[in-house]
Every structure is written in structure tokens, then in C-alpha cells.
Design an enzyme around this catalytic site. Structure first.
Site, short mmCIF file in Angstrom:
data_model
loop_
_atom_site.label_atom_id
_atom_site.label_comp_id
_atom_site.label_asym_id
_atom_site.label_seq_id
_atom_site.Cartn_x
_atom_site.Cartn_y
_atom_site.Cartn_z
N ASP A 1 0.81 -1.22 0.00
CA ASP A 1 0.00 0.00 0.00
C ASP A 1 0.84 1.27 0.00
OD1 ASP A 1 -2.67 -0.31 -0.38
OD2 ASP A 1 -3.27 0.31 1.63
N ASP B 1 -10.73 -5.34 11.13
CA ASP B 1 -10.96 -6.71 11.57
C ASP B 1 -12.26 -6.88 12.36
OD1 ASP B 1 -10.00 -5.19 13.63
OD2 ASP B 1 -8.20 -6.38 14.00
#
Length: 996
Positions: free
Chosen positions: A59, A380
Site C-alpha cells: 500500500d 478486523d
């Protein structure tokens, strides 16, 4: 639960394919060598290689990561067979070769010894190459495979997808596929943090391999049990309950955790009791790493739809506009995965780039019903709970040895960053709310002691609360001892749970509230990954608390100082008289115990108040507490104010001389904050407050387009991303503006790094040696001036102004020979409508902007410390020129000599040596030199030089009063010219503290 995978190993053809996801985002905080070791351990899993495909999401769009993976792929071709042939347990090379148990012995075969030594030599060479390029990225030539990285920025770049390794023949004893992915990012498109990266990995892998199961790990989570995939498949393929399981979670454990867990970040007890306990419900929560996912669950399928045909219930709009990906998604939902012989990742590059486009998800269900859920920087928890909300279960997998081990944060700062993102699921989802109550209860005893009231019962009733607290602590201590942890480990976790929740979690809660109110955006911070070292210094420093200017430490410092203030008042008897009508007998033993307990918990902070360097709490953080304290005191009732009037003089007892010494070192904004503490502080702060104006040192960082600004007054460093300057170099700087030259396009433009405003100029196709401008380009009087060298008797002068459509270019002849050199650039200054230029030969010329005339002045050559112009200019010899108060100032500097300062006497037309700057300050630099005004006395009559070395980030000064350098010139800046084009003095805006 532990499962035996022996039955699966007998049915290799029936084993499902598994896609492996590795995520990284920053080559500095997450070094490429760590990512490489994680990837190598995944490629060497005990699982058919033709059924594995490893995808690495970068990223940060770093050429360093791609280079590291590309070089590691060559090593993997030998490393994977070596691990499988000799049944190596630890398949991350840096872990394998660093453990004494894995060294060769006399009992080993000769063949193994030879291969072991050969593999170690290969890994040492690989590690050395990667670390060399990481330290100096300029060693990496951006051509060939790396050319695509030449004009990229971490937050502004196209999609880059490279197939590094491809098992085209589906060889069962080969090496799995290895694919590099850097999804497209644009400034105006939200990238959704790690959740966005995971969704791109899901789509790209769906095109290239479309495995029914996926494993995602962080870049520092190496494989510790090579059979973990088989263990997980035993759960997911269980014929009775396997189809109800959305994901299998392997718990986080660390190979380099510090003894007794001083920062409370290893979660040993939490995983042992809380997370395991969740298995009796719908299973453990998704921890963000070390997790095996069912692709159908990620695609939004419900458990009861596993047996039903869902083909008619999905639409292409949900999955996006790619027909190939939609086709693969339907195949996955129907259970028709690719066969290993059908997999050829290189055939899907174009489609993969399409599905990794930053606008691909517009109008789709990604981040809502499909994939990882958006809306939080912590992907998450919402993603895992969303699957469990649909009825899916999860399972924990804890074989022996443990499946994955990672790098534990090895400092307090990294620990706070890690936990800022953050009764079973109720305990999990309401973690952030706990911080509000803990901060409230931390302040409540202070309030009660200061006002002599109470919130806890007195007498026998207090012992009920004490008994409950003792039962809790004894019970938790027994839990720790039962799993082999020490009492010190238990106490460290108890202490850090208080510190972490009341500081990092509280700041995270406030950040989330500000986002919900639309006031600001949350910030995604990456936890720094560190490789363990065996140096004695690291062992000594392990477990020590380090501090910086983060707001996280302001909260902790404030809580500690409040407790100390309350205890001081309690001990010294400075409390007001208790009013029995509403407070019983005033504050008692309960409030005293609470406050004392918090001081014990914050004991590392107390030591930080008296420590220095990185182990000490910065003064600015302490003074922020002072501002908050006086604000809280003003919020008390009028009656309490009158009773405590004498107590408000506590801060007045500090001597004025000491306050003056402290306040002189504060920045302007911190000076203002300190001035609100009390009247005395206000008087001293305003007396030493200097609304000064001076340039900062701006230079490009080693990586990407991150620029750093160094404040010469306080030596504070500030960072910012300037993608607008990508592919350009600075030519001159003045009045907060840069003059930039774009490589390749010959484009010149003005740019303000503080406001991000850009002003383009007409194309300029000529080579030039000197460039300057008269004032800020926003002014109507701005003139851009460029000198191009034609011959010793002819120069080309080019002028322009902002808004013009073309340049005015003229050739000028002169009688005396002039020589200009690209090495000597900062030899031009503007004063009263005239540009003064100092040539390489030491002659002075002048250009009149009003009359457009060029004149070589009859000014004698400067007296340089050595015969600078008699020989070729050396890399240690520098010329500087600037304007100060209407005078032209020149500075000569040679490596072995002290600088000499000259002022041009315009009447006598000669240079005069200056013994003093009359209280002024000069900032000399290679690309521009600037004067400073209104600076503190210690900075007057000084010349400031930047340190030019690539790895150096400092400033050195020369005092004309003492005729010496500070610090002493044991080392000196002019030992490297590699980064001259990337360093410049530039004046910040007058209200510059808004930018810090």
C-alpha cells in the site's frame, strides 16, 4: 483446538487451493527484509505448491518492496526445496539461521552441511542487498521492471501488478505463485485503509487463482508451523460442521517479546482465557491477521445458502463492472474453483488492474455487504462481526508448535499506536467506551481530595470495595500463574491496562467522535516493525519507556500531575474544610488509595518527568498539562475559588529566572499556552516572547515525496507529503515560495509548500545556471530572473512574471570575461529593483529590471580564505550571497577555514569584511540564503549552515562574537553533494505555528 492433518496428506489431489495474502504499507516502519521473510515462510509451507498462490499488497507503492520480493524470488527457488527436503521447522531464514539449535553439527550428513552453508551464504547476500538498497534507495535504478515506480507517490499512483513467480506447469514440487500488487491511489478517492487493500487482494486473487480459502497475515507474521494450512483445512472441510465456519483464527504470538511484557502488548492471558472462552459461543473474533477465510463468506454468502443455488440472487452491479471477475465470483459461489492447471496469473494482468482501480467500487456492494467492511481504520472487528451476524461461526486453531509468530512492538510509542485503534463480544465492541469511564474515575479522586469531598463510603462500608478489588486481583494473579507467567508479568499487564485505556484508547475514542461529528478524519497509523537484535544496548534498553510530543502522553502526564497535586494538598493539609451536609467527613482513605494506586501505575511517567532525551517527557507536554489544570481550576464554583485562593499561588513559587530560562526554549505556540497558567507565567512568557521571522530548513526525505522541515530555533522537525514536487528540483526559495524545475518537460513553476498553491510558468527550453525571483509570485511586482551562460563575453538573460505567456530573452555582451558554473548557484540576490550576480570568477554583475540593462561592476575580487578562483572549484568550497536590510552580503566558506562575511559598499564599489552582523542572523544554503530578524540573543551575529550529508539532519552555526562553530567542527557538513538539490532555506508563513 488441535487437529491432526495426517489424513489430508494422503489425499493431495482433493486438497483445496489456498490464496495467501500479505499486507504491508510503509517500507520504513515495515522494513522489506521482514516482509521478505514472511513471504519466504509462506512459500515453503507443507502444502502442494501448485495449490498455493501468494499475493503481496504494497500500500506504499515502494520500489524497495518490489525489489526485495524480486530478489527473494530467486532465493525461494532454492530455499523451498531445502526446507522440505530436510523438514525445516522454522522457514523464515532470519529466524532459522539466527537460532543456535539450527546450526550444523557433527551428526549431520556432509550433503546437509554443504547445502546449509550454501543457503546461509545466499541468504546473507540477499539480506545485505536488500538492506543496502533500503538505506540508500538511490542505489536502485528505476528502469526496466522498476520503471513503473519512477513517477509514483504512496498516495498518488496507478495500479501496479507484477507476477514475480509463476508455476506455469503446476508442478507439485515447485514454488507457488508470487504476485506483487499495489492498488491505484488518488488524492480525491478514499482508499479505506487496510480494508480497501484486502478487498483488492480478494478481487485480484479471484481473477488469477480463485481459491475457495484465503489466508491473510501481516508482513511481520512468519510461519512457525509449516503444517498450519492442513490444520486449518481439517476445520474448514469438516463434513459435519465445517460448512458453518467462515474463518479460522490463529492467535497472535511473538518470537521477540520482552521478558515479563513491560508494555502489556503480548496478550498472552487475554488469548488464553477471553479469546478461547469465545469459542463456546460463535467462536473467537477476527484479529486481522493469521486468519483463514472462506471466500464464499467474504462474498456475502449466508451459511444456509451454501447448499442452495444463489446464482440468480446476485448481480454484476454488486461485484463491479469486470465481466471476468463476475464470472469467477459466480464460479466461487457455486463451488467451481479453478483447477491447478487452469491457473495462469499472467493471463489476467489487465483485468486485475481494472479491479484494483480506485473507482472500481463506486456503486457496488464492496465494503458494505461484500468483502471487508469499511467505516473504521480497524477493519478486523466490523468485518468479523458482520460475518457472525449472518450466522457464520469461527474456530480457533492452536496446534503445537504455534502457527505464526510475529514482531512484538518494542516500545511504549509503538504500543500506543497499536492500541489506539481500539463480557465477550460486548467487551470487544465497547472497548473504546471503557476509556471514558476510566478517565472519569481517574479524575474523580483528585476532585474529591482537592474539594475535600468523597465518592466512596467511609468506615466499614469501604471494606466492601476493598474486598472486591482484592478478589479481582488475586483471581487474575492466579490465572497468570496457572499458565506459567510471572508476578511481574501480571503487574505489567495490570499497569498497562490502566495506562493504555486512559491514554491511547481515550485519544482513539475522541478521534472517533470527531469523525462522527464531521469535524475531522481519523488517522491510520502503522505500528513499527523491528527486527530483533542481539546487541547489548538493545538488551539494556528493552522495556524502558520512551516519550515524545504525542497527544497520547499529554493525557497520561495530566492524569499523573493531577494525582500528585491532590496528594500534595492532602499531605500538606491544604484542603478546604469539609461540609458535612453533602460530603460526610470529607475525602477519606478510599480516595487516598485510588489516587496512590494511579501514581504507582503511572510510575514510568513519574520517572519520565526527571529523565532526559527519549526517556524524558518533553517540556511542551508538561506545560500542556499546566494549561489544562488552570482551565479546570477556573471551572470550580465561586465558593471553592475563595476557599482555595491561597492554593492558586503554587505555580507562583517558581523563580522568575528559572521560568525565563524555560520559556526562552519554547516555541511561540507553547509560549502562548504556558502564559495562561497564571499571572506570573503570563508576565514572564510575554517578556521573552519574540515574534521572530526566520527561515526553516526544508529537505527531501530519503523515501518518496516526504519532506522535512527543520526549525533552527528549536531544532524541531516536521514532516509533510508533497506529491506536487515529484520529479522536480528546487532552483530558488524566497517568501515561503519555491521555484521548481520539472525534469524532462522543462517546466518551471512556483510552489508554496505551506498552502500547496502552485503557479505555472511558460515553458523554458534553455540551460541555465542562476535563477531567482524578486518577491512572492502572488505580488504584482514579482520578476523571475534567469542567467544562461553562452560564452565568457556573452550571457543570456531571461525574465518573466507570473501570468505571462512567454519569456523575455536577450543576449548581453560585456568587456570582462564572466564564468558561471552549475556548482555555484546561490550567488544571486535582489535588492531595490536590481539583481546582483557573483560569477565563478569572483566578478560582480548587476541586472536592472526596470531598464533591462546588464552591467559588470568594477568591484575588486573577494579575498577568499584560499585561492578559490586560482584553481578548479572544490566540493568543499562554497559561495553564498543574500540581501539584508538593503545591503548585499556575501559569504565565502572553505572546508578547512572559518567563513568570511563581506558587505558591498555601493559608494566605494568594493567589498568590506564584516566583523559583526549588527545583531542580525544569516542562514546560508546552497540553493538560497536568507536573513533572519528578531531572533533570540543567542542566535544573533551568527551564520547558520545546513548539514548536507544524505543521512545527516542537522544545522551548524558560526558565531561572529566568539569566532567559532557550534557544535565544534569535529565533523562538518560539506562531505557530500548528493542532496544539494533537495535542501533549501524557506521562510514559513508569519502564523507558522498553525502548521506545526
Amino acid at each position: 483446538m488441535t487437529f491432526l492433518p495426517c489424513y489430508l496428506s494422503k489425499r493431495v489431489p482433493d486438497l483445496p487451493a489456498v490464496d495467501l495474502f500479505v499486507t504491508t504499507a510503509d517500507p520504513i516502519l515495515e522494513p522489506p527484509i521482514i516482509t521478505v521473510n514472511t513471504v519466504l515462510s509462506l512459500l515453503a509451507l507443507d502444502y502442494p505448491p501448485n495449490k498455493l498462490a501468494c499475493y503481496v499488497s504494497d500500500d506504499g507503492c515502494s520500489s524497495l518492496n518490489f525489489y526485495a520480493l524480486f530478489e527473494a524470488s530467486k532465493f525461494a527457488i532454492l530455499w523451498v526445496p531445502f526446507c522440505k527436503n530436510y523438514n525445516v521447522q522454522l522457514r523464515a531464514p532470519f529466524r532459522y539461521f539466527s537460532q543456535s539449535a539450527n546450526t550444523i553439527s557433527q551428526e549431520d550428513s556432509l550433503q546437509f552441511k554443504q547445502q546449509w552453508l550454501h543457503m546461509k551464504d545466499l541468504y546473507d547476500n540477499l539480506s545485505r542487498k536488500i538492506e543496502d538498497v533500503t538505506r540508500d534507495p538511490n542505489l536502485l535504478q528505476l528502469d526496466g521492471e522498476y520503471a513503473v515506480f519512477s513517477n509514483t507517490h504512496p498516495k498518488n499512483h496507478p495500479s501496479i501488478i507484477k507476477v514475480i513467480l509463476e508455476n506455469k506447469e503446476a508442478i507439485s514440487d515447485g514454488v507457488p505463485h508470487l504476485i506483487y500488487i499495489s492498488r491505484e491511489k488518488r488524492p480525491n478517492h478514499p482508499h479505506q485503509y487496510k480494508a480497501g487493500a484486502m478487498n483488492v487482494l480478494t478481487r485480484v486473487s479471484g481473477l488469477m487463482s480463485n481459491a475457495p480459502f484465503m489466508l491473510n497475515v501481516d508482513c511481520d507474521m512468519i510461519v512457525n508451523n509449516p503444517k498450519i494450512v492442513q490444520h486449518a483445512m481439517c476445520i474448514l472441510m469438516d463434513p459435519k460442521k465445517g460448512k458453518e465456519v467462515a474463518f479460522v483464527q490463529c492467535f497472535q504470538q511473538f518470537f521477540d517479546g520482552i521478558k515479563d511484557d513491560p508494555f502489556g502488548n503480548q496478550w498472552v492471558s487475554a488469548f488464553e482465557y477471553i479469546i478461547r472462552g469465545m469459542a463456546g459461543l460463535q467462536g473467537p473474533f477476527y484479529a486481522g491477521t493469521n486468519t483463514f477465510h472462506r471466500r464464499n463468506a467474504i462474498y456475502g454468502l449466508y451459511p444456509h445458502e451454501m447448499e442452495n443455488d444463489r446464482k440468480g440472487k446476485i448481480s454484476m452491479q454488486q461485484f463491479g463492472s469486470s465481466k471476468e471477475f463476475f464470472k469467477s465470483a459466480i464460479g466461487a459461489l457455486e463451488g467451481n474453483a479453478y483447477s491447478s492447471k487452469q491457473i495462469s496469473p499472467s493471463n489476467f494482468i489487465e483485468e486485475a488492474i481494472q479491479v484494483s482501480d480506485c473507482a472500481y467500487e463506486n456503486g457496488t456492494s464492496w465494503g458494505k455487504q461484500l468483502g471487508w467492511i469499511y467505516g473504521s481504520i480497524s477493519e478486523d472487528v466490523p468485518s468479523g462481526l458482520n460475518m457472525q451476524r449472518k450466522g457464520w461461526r469461527s474456530e480457533g486453531c492452536t496446534p503445537d508448535p504455534v502457527p505464526f509468530t510475529g514482531c512484538a512492538p518494542r516500545g511504549l510509542i509503538s504500543t500506543m499506536v497499536q492500541f489506539r485503534s481500539g463480557l465477550s463480544y460486548c467487551w470487544l465492541t465497547n472497548w473504546g467506551l471503557r476509556s471514558v469511564f476510566e478517565v472519569t474515575y481517574a479524575v474523580l479522586p483528585v476532585y474529591c481530595i482537592i474539594t475535600n469531598t468523597n465518592f466512596l463510603p467511609q468506615g466499614l462500608g469501604l471494606w466492601i470495595h476493598i474486598a472486591l478489588a482484592m478478589i479481582y486481583y488475586i483471581h487474575t494473579l492466579i490465572e497468570y500463574l496457572a499458565i506459567g507467567l510471572s508476578i511481574q508479568h501480571w503487574w505489567n499487564n495490570q499497569r498497562m491496562s490502566i495506562i493504555r485505556t486512559s491514554t491511547a484508547s481515550f485519544i482513539g475514542f475522541l478521534s472517533a467522535m470527531l469523525k462522527l461529528l464531521g469535524i475531522s478524519d481519523t488517522v491510520f497509523e502503522i505500528t513499527q516493525k523491528e527486527q530483533p537484535t542481539s546487541s547489548s544496548n538493545d538488551e539494556v534498553d528493552a522495556g524502558k519507556f520512551t516519550f515524545d510530543k504525542s497527544p497520547v502522553f499529554v493525557v497520561g502526564t495530566t492524569i499523573l500531575m493531577l494525582q500528585l497535586t491532590a496528594l500534595f494538598m492532602k499531605i500538606m493539609g491544604l484542603q478546604p474544610l469539609a461540609k458535612s451536609s453533602n460530603s460526610g467527613n470529607g475525602s477519606g482513605l478510599g480516595e487516598l488509595i485510588c489516587s496512590t494506586y494511579l501514581v504507582v501505575c503511572y510510575w514510568p511517567y513519574l520517572k519520565g518527568l526527571f529523565a532526559r532525551g527519549k526517556y524524558g517527557i518533553p517540556l511542551s507536554t508538561i506545560f500542556m498539562f499546566g494549561g489544562k489544570l488552570i482551565h479546570n481550576r477556573r471551572g470550580s464554583s465561586t465558593e471553592v475559588k475563595n476557599e482555595n485562593l491561597e492554593q492558586e499561588t503554587v505555580f507562583d513559587d517558581i523563580p522568575s529566572e528559572l521560568l525565563e530560562l524555560i520559556f526562552k526554549r519554547l516555541t511561540l505556540d507553547n509560549n502562548i499556552r504556558a502564559s495562561v497558567v497564571c499571572k506570573k507565567w503570563h508576565s514572564v512568557a510575554t517578556s521573552v516572547r519574540v515574534v521572530n521571522y526566520f527561515p526553516w530548513l526544508m529537505y527531501c526525505s530519503t523515501y518518496g515525496e516526504q519532506y522535512e522541515f527543520l526549525n533552527p530555533l528549536h531544532h524541531g522537525t516536521y514532516f509533510t507529503e508533497l506529491p506536487e514536487l515529484s520529479g522536480s528540483k528546487v532552483c530558488y526559495a524566497k517568501d515561503s515560495w519555491l521555484l521548481q524545475h520539472q525534469f524532462g518537460t522543462q517546466q518551471l513553476f512556483f510552489f508554496n509548500p505551506f498552502t500547496r498553491k502552485m503557479i505555472k510558468l511558460p515553458r523554458f527550453d534553455h540551460t541555465f545556471y542562476l535563477a531567482a525571483f524578486s518577491c512572492a509570485p502572488t505580488s504584482s511586482e514579482c520578476v523571475l530572473f534567469i542567467v544562461s551562460y553562452v560564452s565568457p563575453f556573452v550571457v543570456t538573460i531571461s525574465t518573466c512574471y507570473p501570468g505571462a505567456t512567454k519569456w523575455t530573452i536577450d543576449n548581453y555582451r560585456h568587456q570582462l570575461p564572466l564564468s558561471f558554473n552549475s556548482i555555484v548557484r546561490n550567488t544571486v540576490a535582489f535588492c531595490n529593483g536590481l539583481f546582483y550576480c557573483l560569477s565563478f570568477d569572483g566578478l560582480l554583475a548587476m541586472f536592472d529590471t526596470a531598464k533591462c540593462t546588464w552591467t559588470v561592476l568594477s568591484v575588486p575580487l573577494l579575498k577568499w580564505p584560499r585561492k578559490l578562483f586560482a584553481t578548479k572549484l572544490c566540493r568543499e568550497d562554497f559561495l553564498y550571497m543574500t540581501e539584508q536590510g538593503g545591503d548585499i552580503i556575501a559569504i565565502s566558506q572553505c572546508y578547512s577555514e572559518k567563513p568570511i562575511v563581506y558587505k558591498l559598499d555601493k559608494k566605494l564599489m568594493q567589498w568590506k569584511v564584516m566583523r559583526t552582523l549588527d545583531g542580525g542572523t544569516l542562514f546560508a544554503g546552497f540553493m538560497s540564503s536568507r536573513p533572519g530578524i528578531g531572533l533570540p540573543r543567542s542566535m544573533r551575529n551568527c551564520i547558520y549552515f545546513p548539514v548536507y550529508g544524505r543521512q545527516c539532519k542537522s544545522i551548524i552555526s558560526f558565531s561572529l562574537n566568539h569566532y567559532r562553530f557550534y557544535p565544534h567542527k569535529d565533523w562538518f557538513p560539506w562531505n557530500s553533494r548528493n542532496c544539494f538539490d533537495d535542501i533549501v532555506w524557506i521562510e514559513p508563513p508569519r502564523d507558522f505555528f498553525r502548521f506545526t
